[in-house]
Design an enzyme around this catalytic site. Structure first.
Site, PDB file in Angstrom:
ATOM      1  N   PRO A  74       5.389  -9.286   2.771  1.00 32.76           N
ATOM      2  CA  PRO A  74       4.981 -10.539   2.122  1.00 32.76           C
ATOM      3  C   PRO A  74       6.150 -11.509   1.999  1.00 32.76           C
ATOM      4  CG  PRO A  74       4.452  -8.596   0.782  1.00 32.76           C
ATOM      5  CD  PRO A  74       5.350  -8.149   1.872  1.00 32.76           C
ATOM      6  N   GLU A  75       5.990 -12.672   2.599  1.00 35.88           N
ATOM      7  CA  GLU A  75       6.965 -13.752   2.456  1.00 35.88           C
ATOM      8  C   GLU A  75       6.301 -14.848   1.613  1.00 35.88           C
ATOM      9  OE1 GLU A  75       8.695 -14.851   6.262  1.00 35.88           O
ATOM     10  OE2 GLU A  75       8.265 -12.881   7.088  1.00 35.88           O
TER      11      GLU A  75
END
Length: 267
Positions: free
Chosen positions: A2-3
């Site tokens: 997850p960015e």
DNA sequence: CGCAGCGCCTGAAGGC
DNA sequence: TGCCTTCAGGCGCTGC
């Protein structure tokens, strides 16, 4: 992994559901990375927001509950615990009967409860650069900040100091779009302007598509993102560059796999 | 203070 | 088929 766009997608779903809820119970995996989950017991959640890849819950006692999803972390809201799920690393029972869980196979995630705004125990958050979609993130600042370091531009993008929330996927995507070599060490002013613009484009598009699911990422309701169908560079090494047709190359920069076009992204 | 190097983790994929 | 090795990598910590 997850960015920013994935975390933003989660926070948008999470905020309306948990705001105003009281945390009545909590528990965690014994690791110090998760054991402060219980420090949030008997507080009320005022609001939820994102900084970079960090999820922050403002609590009623002048503290913040902070969650970082690491590589494989997911947040989920359930009605009852699943005894067969061995990967719940932290959980919080809410006053509305729902239970918020942090599911994280590889335990690269992290939970912290700190006095609001005091991030000494989270050095990356403490030194976090500006938000890429914030209007205060302008080209001049970005150029000057990038020139303050001699490290490769990709390393700087991943450091979270130059700006917040960029990981391996969106670094490769933005550098490809900006036609900048990932190992370039000094950007011209015009390159910095282009890169700043393309970072915003890449991030906005990814949010629009609900994030990128390569394998692990899921939003709060368990659904995958769709941005993996729109990637132009990341993970396409060996395939044709969508701009010039040459096969995309791969190199390792600071231990991270990097896909780029040798032909379009000259040093 | 900047930053290079290392360790944390586990499932998936590749080699033989 | 099955065992073993390698790989993925964000971030905190250590020490130069």
């Amino acid at each position: 992994m997850p960015e920013l766009p994935e975390v933003e997608t989660i926070v948008r779903q999470l905020a309306p559901v948990v705001a105003g809820q009281t945390i009545t119970q909590a528990g965690s995996h014994p690791s110090a990375k998760f054991s402060s989950a219980a420090d949030a017991i008997d507080t009320q959640i005022h609001k939820v927001f994102r900084r970079g890849k960090y999820i922050l819950f403002t609590l009623s006692n002048q503290h913040e509950l902070i969650v970082h999803l690491g590589m494989t972390g997911k947040l989920q809201l359930v009605r009852a615990p699943d005894a067969n799920d061995a990967y719940i690393r932290a959980w919080w029972q809410l006053s509305n009967g729902k239970r918020l869980e942090l599911h994280d196979v590889r335990r690269f995630g992290r939970v912290a409860v700190v006095r609001a705004g005091e991030y000494a125990t989270l050095p990356t958050l403490a030194a976090l650069g500006p938000e890429p979609l914030d209007s205060s993130f302008n080209a001049e600042m970005f150029w000057k900040a990038s020139r303050a370091s001699r490290r490769a531009i990709k390393t700087q993008l991943l450091s979270q100091r130059l700006l917040a929330g960029i990981g391996n996927i969106y670094a490769d995507e933005a550098l490809w779009r900006a036609e900048i070599h990932p190992a370039a060490r000094q950007l011209t002013k015009s390159q910095a302007e282009t890169l700043r613009q393309e970072l915003a484009v890449v991030i906005e598009n990814a949010i629009k598509h609900g994030g990128t699911t390569l394998r692990d990422y899921r939003s709060l309701d368990g659904s995958t993102g769709e941005n993996q169908h729109h990637l132009e560079c990341y993970g396409r090494h060996g395939e044709a560059c969508l701009r010039c047709g040459e096969p995309l190359a791969r190199m390792v920069i600071d231990g991270r796999g990097t896909t780029f076009c040798k032909s379009c992204q000259k040093r």
